[in-house]
Design a protein around this motif. Structure first.
Motif, PDB file in Angstrom:
ATOM      1  N   MET A  19       0.824  -1.209   0.000  1.00 51.64           N
ATOM      2  CA  MET A  19       0.000   0.000   0.000  1.00 51.64           C
ATOM      3  C   MET A  19       0.862   1.265   0.000  1.00 51.64           C
ATOM      4  N   GLY A  20       1.977   1.224   0.721  1.00 49.76           N
ATOM      5  CA  GLY A  20       2.873   2.380   0.730  1.00 49.76           C
ATOM      6  C   GLY A  20       3.450   2.660  -0.645  1.00 49.76           C
ATOM      7  N   LEU A  21       3.878   1.606  -1.337  1.00 47.15           N
ATOM      8  CA  LEU A  21       4.406   1.785  -2.693  1.00 47.15           C
ATOM      9  C   LEU A  21       3.322   2.227  -3.665  1.00 47.15           C
ATOM     10  N   THR A  22       2.122   1.701  -3.504  1.00 48.50           N
ATOM     11  CA  THR A  22       1.014   2.092  -4.371  1.00 48.50           C
ATOM     12  C   THR A  22       0.664   3.564  -4.187  1.00 48.50           C
ATOM     13  N   ILE A  23       0.604   4.007  -2.950  1.00 53.07           N
ATOM     14  CA  ILE A  23       0.286   5.407  -2.681  1.00 53.07           C
ATOM     15  C   ILE A  23       1.384   6.326  -3.215  1.00 53.07           C
ATOM     16  N   ALA A  24       2.641   5.929  -3.031  1.00 50.19           N
ATOM     17  CA  ALA A  24       3.746   6.741  -3.547  1.00 50.19           C
ATOM     18  C   ALA A  24       3.702   6.828  -5.073  1.00 50.19           C
ATOM     19  N   ALA A  25       3.373   5.712  -5.738  1.00 51.43           N
ATOM     20  CA  ALA A  25       3.272   5.715  -7.195  1.00 51.43           C
ATOM     21  C   ALA A  25       2.117   6.592  -7.667  1.00 51.43           C
ATOM     22  N   MET A  26       1.001   6.552  -6.974  1.00 52.39           N
ATOM     23  CA  MET A  26      -0.154   7.389  -7.346  1.00 52.39           C
ATOM     24  C   MET A  26       0.156   8.872  -7.166  1.00 52.39           C
ATOM     25  N   ILE A  27       0.824   9.219  -6.075  1.00 52.48           N
ATOM     26  CA  ILE A  27       1.170  10.621  -5.843  1.00 52.48           C
ATOM     27  C   ILE A  27       2.146  11.105  -6.914  1.00 52.48           C
ATOM     28  N   THR A  28       3.143  10.287  -7.233  1.00 50.63           N
ATOM     29  CA  THR A  28       4.111  10.663  -8.273  1.00 50.63           C
ATOM     30  C   THR A  28       3.423  10.829  -9.621  1.00 50.63           C
ATOM     31  N   ALA A  29       2.533   9.908  -9.970  1.00 46.14           N
ATOM     32  CA  ALA A  29       1.829  10.002 -11.249  1.00 46.14           C
ATOM     33  C   ALA A  29       0.954  11.252 -11.310  1.00 46.14           C
ATOM     34  N   SER A  30       0.271  11.567 -10.229  1.00 51.65           N
ATOM     35  CA  SER A  30      -0.598  12.748 -10.246  1.00 51.65           C
ATOM     36  C   SER A  30       0.224  14.035 -10.335  1.00 51.65           C
ATOM     37  N   ILE A  31       1.390  14.077  -9.713  1.00 54.74           N
ATOM     38  CA  ILE A  31       2.235  15.262  -9.812  1.00 54.74           C
ATOM     39  C   ILE A  31       2.752  15.434 -11.232  1.00 54.74           C
ATOM     40  N   VAL A  32       3.152  14.341 -11.874  1.00 58.12           N
ATOM     41  CA  VAL A  32       3.644  14.422 -13.251  1.00 58.12           C
ATOM     42  C   VAL A  32       2.527  14.873 -14.182  1.00 58.12           C
ATOM     43  N   VAL A  33       1.307  14.415 -13.954  1.00 59.88           N
ATOM     44  CA  VAL A  33       0.179  14.812 -14.798  1.00 59.88           C
ATOM     45  C   VAL A  33      -0.114  16.299 -14.632  1.00 59.88           C
ATOM     46  N   VAL A  34      -0.065  16.791 -13.411  1.00 59.48           N
ATOM     47  CA  VAL A  34      -0.396  18.189 -13.160  1.00 59.48           C
ATOM     48  C   VAL A  34       0.731  19.116 -13.602  1.00 59.48           C
ATOM     49  N   VAL A  35       1.952  18.802 -13.224  1.00 62.41           N
ATOM     50  CA  VAL A  35       3.073  19.699 -13.481  1.00 62.41           C
ATOM     51  C   VAL A  35       3.577  19.560 -14.912  1.00 62.41           C
ATOM     52  N   GLY A  36       3.638  18.352 -15.418  1.00 60.65           N
ATOM     53  CA  GLY A  36       4.088  18.134 -16.780  1.00 60.65           C
ATOM     54  C   GLY A  36       5.363  17.317 -16.833  1.00 60.65           C
ATOM     55  N   SER A  37       5.847  17.159 -18.036  1.00 60.81           N
ATOM     56  CA  SER A  37       6.986  16.276 -18.251  1.00 60.81           C
ATOM     57  C   SER A  37       8.320  16.918 -17.916  1.00 60.81           C
TER      58      SER A  37
END
Length: 86
Positions: A19-37
């Motif tokens: 669950m910790g790795l899943t949450i970290a991956a979701m947070i990273t993905a959402s930041i990349v989507v919002v901020v950009g590449s």
């Protein structure tokens, strides 16, 4: 606390780690989507260059800049509709 101590307390360590790795991956993905590449390139490119050239910052600074520019230029041409990001 170690894994054995956590198991003695009744904590499901495998589930907590997953669950910790899943949450970290979701947070990273959402930041990349919002901020950009751009920020993602700034995170990945220096680590890729360090894998090949080592951790000396003076020796890898120019290589990191060039490789980042190449990666960014490659990302500009991946849109099928011709709409190019900045």
């Amino acid at each position: 606390m170690g894994k054995d101590f956590s198991k003695n307390l009744g904590v499901p360590t495998t589930w907590c780690c997953f669950m910790g790795l899943t949450i970290a991956a979701m947070i990273t993905a959402s930041i990349v989507v919002v901020v950009g590449s751009i920020s993602y390139i700034g995170l990945i490119v220096p680590n890729m260059v360090a894998m090949f050239k080592g951790d000396r910052i003076r020796g890898t600074l120019v290589d990191t800049a060039l490789f980042g520019a190449i990666v960014r230029a490659g990302l500009r041409h991946d849109r099928p509709d011709g709409d190019r990001p900045l």
